[in-house]
Design a protein around this motif. Structure first.
Motif, mmCIF file in Angstrom:
data_model
loop_
_atom_site.group_PDB
_atom_site.id
_atom_site.type_symbol
_atom_site.label_atom_id
_atom_site.label_comp_id
_atom_site.label_asym_id
_atom_site.label_seq_id
_atom_site.Cartn_x
_atom_site.Cartn_y
_atom_site.Cartn_z
ATOM 1 N N ARG A 76 0.825 -1.208 0.000
ATOM 2 C CA ARG A 76 0.000 0.000 0.000
ATOM 3 C C ARG A 76 0.857 1.255 0.000
ATOM 4 O O ARG A 76 0.548 2.243 -0.683
ATOM 5 C CB ARG A 76 -0.921 0.002 1.220
ATOM 6 N N LEU A 77 1.949 1.214 0.769
ATOM 7 C CA LEU A 77 2.860 2.361 0.785
ATOM 8 C C LEU A 77 3.450 2.607 -0.598
ATOM 9 O O LEU A 77 3.528 3.749 -1.068
ATOM 10 C CB LEU A 77 3.992 2.126 1.785
ATOM 11 N N ALA A 78 3.897 1.526 -1.233
ATOM 12 C CA ALA A 78 4.504 1.664 -2.546
ATOM 13 C C ALA A 78 3.511 2.221 -3.565
ATOM 14 O O ALA A 78 3.821 3.152 -4.320
ATOM 15 C CB ALA A 78 5.038 0.311 -3.014
ATOM 16 N N ALA A 79 2.309 1.662 -3.571
ATOM 17 C CA ALA A 79 1.306 2.114 -4.534
ATOM 18 C C ALA A 79 0.935 3.570 -4.304
ATOM 19 O O ALA A 79 0.763 4.338 -5.263
ATOM 20 C CB ALA A 79 0.065 1.225 -4.446
ATOM 21 N N ARG A 80 0.808 3.981 -3.045
ATOM 22 C CA ARG A 80 0.490 5.387 -2.762
ATOM 23 C C ARG A 80 1.632 6.296 -3.228
ATOM 24 O O ARG A 80 1.380 7.367 -3.806
ATOM 25 C CB ARG A 80 0.246 5.566 -1.261
ATOM 26 N N ALA A 81 2.868 5.868 -2.992
ATOM 27 C CA ALA A 81 4.023 6.678 -3.413
ATOM 28 C C ALA A 81 4.089 6.799 -4.931
ATOM 29 O O ALA A 81 4.474 7.852 -5.458
ATOM 30 C CB ALA A 81 5.310 6.063 -2.876
ATOM 31 N N TRP A 82 3.722 5.753 -5.634
ATOM 32 C CA TRP A 82 3.750 5.796 -7.092
ATOM 33 C C TRP A 82 2.697 6.739 -7.662
ATOM 34 O O TRP A 82 2.865 7.271 -8.757
ATOM 35 C CB TRP A 82 3.506 4.403 -7.666
ATOM 36 N N THR A 83 1.602 6.907 -6.948
ATOM 37 C CA THR A 83 0.484 7.693 -7.471
ATOM 38 C C THR A 83 0.371 9.078 -6.852
ATOM 39 O O THR A 83 -0.441 9.887 -7.305
ATOM 40 C CB THR A 83 -0.845 6.936 -7.242
ATOM 41 N N ASP A 84 1.152 9.353 -5.817
ATOM 42 C CA ASP A 84 1.055 10.625 -5.101
ATOM 43 C C ASP A 84 2.467 11.169 -4.858
ATOM 44 O O ASP A 84 3.126 10.774 -3.892
ATOM 45 C CB ASP A 84 0.320 10.418 -3.776
ATOM 46 N N PRO A 85 2.947 12.075 -5.718
ATOM 47 C CA PRO A 85 4.318 12.596 -5.575
ATOM 48 C C PRO A 85 4.579 13.247 -4.219
ATOM 49 O O PRO A 85 5.693 13.133 -3.680
ATOM 50 C CB PRO A 85 4.426 13.617 -6.712
ATOM 51 N N ALA A 86 3.595 13.906 -3.652
ATOM 52 C CA ALA A 86 3.786 14.544 -2.347
ATOM 53 C C ALA A 86 3.982 13.492 -1.263
ATOM 54 O O ALA A 86 4.818 13.647 -0.362
ATOM 55 C CB ALA A 86 2.592 15.438 -2.016
ATOM 56 N N PHE A 87 3.213 12.406 -1.349
ATOM 57 C CA PHE A 87 3.375 11.324 -0.372
ATOM 58 C C PHE A 87 4.734 10.665 -0.550
ATOM 59 O O PHE A 87 5.390 10.297 0.443
ATOM 60 C CB PHE A 87 2.264 10.291 -0.526
ATOM 61 N N LEU A 88 5.166 10.481 -1.786
ATOM 62 C CA LEU A 88 6.487 9.913 -2.045
ATOM 63 C C LEU A 88 7.569 10.739 -1.356
ATOM 64 O O LEU A 88 8.464 10.192 -0.703
ATOM 65 C CB LEU A 88 6.746 9.860 -3.550
ATOM 66 N N GLU A 89 7.473 12.036 -1.479
ATOM 67 C CA GLU A 89 8.462 12.915 -0.843
ATOM 68 C C GLU A 89 8.448 12.754 0.669
ATOM 69 O O GLU A 89 9.503 12.672 1.305
ATOM 70 C CB GLU A 89 8.175 14.368 -1.228
ATOM 71 N N ARG A 90 7.252 12.684 1.253
ATOM 72 C CA ARG A 90 7.161 12.522 2.706
ATOM 73 C C ARG A 90 7.675 11.146 3.133
ATOM 74 O O ARG A 90 8.313 11.003 4.174
ATOM 75 C CB ARG A 90 5.715 12.704 3.174
ATOM 76 N N LEU A 91 7.390 10.123 2.347
ATOM 77 C CA LEU A 91 7.810 8.767 2.684
ATOM 78 C C LEU A 91 9.325 8.663 2.722
ATOM 79 O O LEU A 91 9.897 8.028 3.621
ATOM 80 C CB LEU A 91 7.234 7.785 1.660
ATOM 81 N N LEU A 92 9.989 9.267 1.755
ATOM 82 C CA LEU A 92 11.443 9.194 1.709
ATOM 83 C C LEU A 92 12.093 10.068 2.771
ATOM 84 O O LEU A 92 13.179 9.748 3.275
ATOM 85 C CB LEU A 92 11.948 9.604 0.319
ATOM 86 N N ALA A 93 11.428 11.160 3.144
ATOM 87 C CA ALA A 93 11.993 12.069 4.139
ATOM 88 C C ALA A 93 11.775 11.577 5.565
ATOM 89 O O ALA A 93 12.650 11.730 6.424
ATOM 90 C CB ALA A 93 11.392 13.463 3.971
ATOM 91 N N ASP A 202 -2.192 3.275 -16.314
ATOM 92 C CA ASP A 202 -3.648 3.306 -16.206
ATOM 93 C C ASP A 202 -4.169 2.542 -14.994
ATOM 94 O O ASP A 202 -5.382 2.468 -14.778
ATOM 95 C CB ASP A 202 -4.282 2.736 -17.469
ATOM 96 N N LEU A 203 -3.271 1.981 -14.188
ATOM 97 C CA LEU A 203 -3.713 1.198 -13.034
ATOM 98 C C LEU A 203 -3.997 2.102 -11.845
ATOM 99 O O LEU A 203 -3.254 3.056 -11.572
ATOM 100 C CB LEU A 203 -2.642 0.170 -12.640
ATOM 101 N N LEU A 208 -2.320 -1.381 -8.340
ATOM 102 C CA LEU A 208 -0.875 -1.318 -8.174
ATOM 103 C C LEU A 208 -0.443 -2.055 -6.905
ATOM 104 O O LEU A 208 0.604 -2.711 -6.884
ATOM 105 C CB LEU A 208 -0.415 0.137 -8.116
ATOM 106 N N THR A 209 -1.251 -1.938 -5.863
ATOM 107 C CA THR A 209 -0.927 -2.633 -4.616
ATOM 108 C C THR A 209 -0.795 -4.123 -4.851
ATOM 109 O O THR A 209 0.099 -4.780 -4.298
ATOM 110 C CB THR A 209 -2.014 -2.365 -3.554
ATOM 111 N N ARG A 210 -1.659 -4.678 -5.686
ATOM 112 C CA ARG A 210 -1.636 -6.120 -5.946
ATOM 113 C C ARG A 210 -0.415 -6.549 -6.753
ATOM 114 O O ARG A 210 -0.082 -7.737 -6.786
ATOM 115 C CB ARG A 210 -2.918 -6.542 -6.668
ATOM 116 N N ARG A 211 0.283 -5.598 -7.367
ATOM 117 C CA ARG A 211 1.461 -5.928 -8.161
ATOM 118 C C ARG A 211 2.723 -6.073 -7.309
ATOM 119 O O ARG A 211 3.716 -6.641 -7.759
ATOM 120 C CB ARG A 211 1.691 -4.844 -9.220
ATOM 121 N N VAL A 212 2.691 -5.557 -6.085
ATOM 122 C CA VAL A 212 3.897 -5.513 -5.248
ATOM 123 C C VAL A 212 4.034 -6.807 -4.458
ATOM 124 O O VAL A 212 3.066 -7.294 -3.872
ATOM 125 C CB VAL A 212 3.855 -4.308 -4.290
ATOM 126 N N THR A 213 5.235 -7.341 -4.399
ATOM 127 C CA THR A 213 5.504 -8.557 -3.634
ATOM 128 C C THR A 213 6.389 -8.243 -2.434
ATOM 129 O O THR A 213 7.052 -7.208 -2.384
ATOM 130 C CB THR A 213 6.225 -9.600 -4.505
#
Length: 223
Positions: A76-93, A202-203, A208-213
């Protein structure tokens, strides 16, 4: 924080992270010989003797925690980061703060907190995580660790020859891609943010969450 690629693998990883101190096992293995395990059990026994809890209650808490500890949380974290640039920035920081936004606070079954470090795969850098002396990793986000993660062979070899180890997992990386190995401890634990799958524009986030292992979040697979 440590980082070692396969061109510079002679560093003493244990000394870099102060692994001479006892630390909890994030992977669920029973390190009953470690001092921390004995101290934890003594505290449990004192709490039980004082009437504050019981073995049954402690077991029930652990069961509830493990029911919630699943790689789906990390996905879920990965999928949110892929679709939300602001969340990606917060996740890495600040991984802890970003995880809290989704109600997935990183803590082990004993309630021990740690600093969550999320490392992002790029076109030129591939990340992989390990705990060289134990099997620490973010249990609440990745679920119980696989047996190979706890094995001595993986813990020793992935630091010395990460490219060869990843190839054995079926992940062959080009020579120009740097491999960064991150060593977890009780204070800091790591999760890999895989690269977004190709042809997935387009996902939706759920798809996207279901694609992550789990292997992708450890770094032994691409996603």
């Amino acid at each position: 924080m440590s980082r070692a690629d396969d061109r510079d693998h002679d560093h003493d990883r244990a000394s870099e992270h102060g692994h001479d101190h006892a630390h909890g096992d994030g992977g669920g293995a029973g390190h009953v010989d470690l001092p921390i395990a004995a101290r934890v059990r003594r505290l449990e026994e004192r709490a039980i003797a004082a009437g504050l809890t019981s073995d049954a209650e402690l077991d029930a808490f652990l069961t509830r925690f493990l029911e919630r500890a699943t790689p789906v949380n990390g996905a879920r974290l990965a999928a949110r980061a892929w679709t939300d640039p602001a969340f990606l920035e917060r996740l890495l920081a600040d991984g802890n703060a970003a995880v809290a936004e989704l109600g997935l606070g990183p803590a082990d079954p004993a309630g021990q907190s740690y600093r969550l470090m999320v490392v992002e795969n790029t076109a030129t850098v591939h990340n992989v995580i390990v705990c060289t002396l134990c099997s620490c990793y973010p249990l609440s986000l990745l679920g119980p660790s696989p047996s190979w993660y706890k094995s001595h062979a993986y813990r020793a070899r992935v630091v010395r020859e990460p490219r060869a180890v990843l190839a054995e997992f079926g992940l062959a990386l080009p020579d120009e891609v740097e491999i960064a190995v991150w060593d977890s401890s009780s204070e800091a634990r790591y999760m890999v943010l895989p690269r977004r799958p190709e042809n997935a524009a387009d996902l939706c986030e759920e798809a996207l969450t279901r694609r992550v292992t789990r292997e992708g979040l450890i770094g032994t697979a691409s996603i």
